[in-house]
Design a protein around this motif. Sequence first.
Motif, PDB file in Angstrom:
ATOM      1  N   ARG A   9      32.663  41.120  44.588  1.00  0.00           N
ATOM      2  CA  ARG A   9      32.883  40.046  43.624  1.00  0.00           C
ATOM      3  C   ARG A   9      33.669  40.551  42.415  1.00  0.00           C
ATOM      4  O   ARG A   9      34.492  39.836  41.851  1.00  0.00           O
ATOM      5  CB  ARG A   9      31.548  39.453  43.185  1.00  0.00           C
ATOM      6  N   VAL A  10      33.395  41.781  42.013  1.00  0.00           N
ATOM      7  CA  VAL A  10      34.168  42.370  40.915  1.00  0.00           C
ATOM      8  C   VAL A  10      35.629  42.496  41.320  1.00  0.00           C
ATOM      9  O   VAL A  10      36.544  42.170  40.549  1.00  0.00           O
ATOM     10  CB  VAL A  10      33.583  43.732  40.504  1.00  0.00           C
ATOM     11  N   ALA A  11      35.866  42.950  42.532  1.00  0.00           N
ATOM     12  CA  ALA A  11      37.249  43.094  43.018  1.00  0.00           C
ATOM     13  C   ALA A  11      37.951  41.740  43.074  1.00  0.00           C
ATOM     14  O   ALA A  11      39.130  41.627  42.713  1.00  0.00           O
ATOM     15  CB  ALA A  11      37.246  43.758  44.388  1.00  0.00           C
ATOM     16  N   THR A  12      37.237  40.708  43.506  1.00  0.00           N
ATOM     17  CA  THR A  12      37.825  39.366  43.546  1.00  0.00           C
ATOM     18  C   THR A  12      38.206  38.900  42.146  1.00  0.00           C
ATOM     19  O   THR A  12      39.313  38.372  41.925  1.00  0.00           O
ATOM     20  CB  THR A  12      36.833  38.368  44.169  1.00  0.00           C
ATOM     21  N   ALA A  13      37.306  39.100  41.194  1.00  0.00           N
ATOM     22  CA  ALA A  13      37.580  38.671  39.828  1.00  0.00           C
ATOM     23  C   ALA A  13      38.736  39.453  39.212  1.00  0.00           C
ATOM     24  O   ALA A  13      39.560  38.894  38.475  1.00  0.00           O
ATOM     25  CB  ALA A  13      36.322  38.828  38.969  1.00  0.00           C
TER      26      ALA A  13
END
Length: 274
Positions: free
Chosen positions: A77-81
């Motif tokens: 999710r961090v990578a997506t954001a």
Amino acid sequence: MASSPLGRPTRGTTGTNRLRRIDRWIAASAAFRRAADPLVVDLGYGASGVTAFELAARLRPVRPDAEVRGLELDPERVATAEAQLAEVRAGRTPFPADLRVSFGRGGFEVPLPGGRTASVIRAMNVLRQYDESDVPDAWRTMASRLAPSGVLVEGTCDEIGRIASWVDVDATGAPLRFTISLRLSELEHPGIVAERLPKALIHRNVPGERVHALLVDLDREWDRAAALSTFGATQRFLATVAALRAQGWPVEGGRARWRLGELTVPWAAVAPAD
């Protein structure tokens, strides 16, 4: 700082404008407006970073130096954001390219670089799957990362942001006030917020508990003010809240906040009986 993030992964549904009511509350708060370092944390932002971008965009007109840090447990999710942030920086989104937003991995321990503390931590929809008994420790852990005058805003809202409620918690982990916020148009009864009470209160909506008494009185006065529907839902809600205050409920704020569909009372007015 914990060696690994504290908390359990959430379903992480993320909707555009879902948290607009809470954004507005934070933007108006003294904790944010008067902060020496207006750093606001969006804790558990979900499957997309959009709520952090929206929060930063809404805070920027109030404090151009405002900064938002989004934290999630899941590195994916961090990578997506961060990929979404790259799109913002490239000018390919409706958000300003220089929006002061960053993302990282973290949970209730709220890791922040350089020993910084937050003016506000927003933790919406993150305690739903916990037991009520877990709430005080979670509040204290998150609140320990606040500046002395900071505030934790913890609560729940529906998927499209029309029904919300939250608790303001101070830097010691003590709850200060309870707020409900409702979209007034097409509202049948304000007591619908019972479905979206914070974890500390959702199981207390039973006879004998203060929050139950508040919601019962709220619905009753809403019904009594039905004749004002001719003038719109806002006028009806204003009359409802004024009637509650006249009955002795310690309603905070004034008509400017009530017009937004907000009702705030001190925590003591709804605190669990035991």
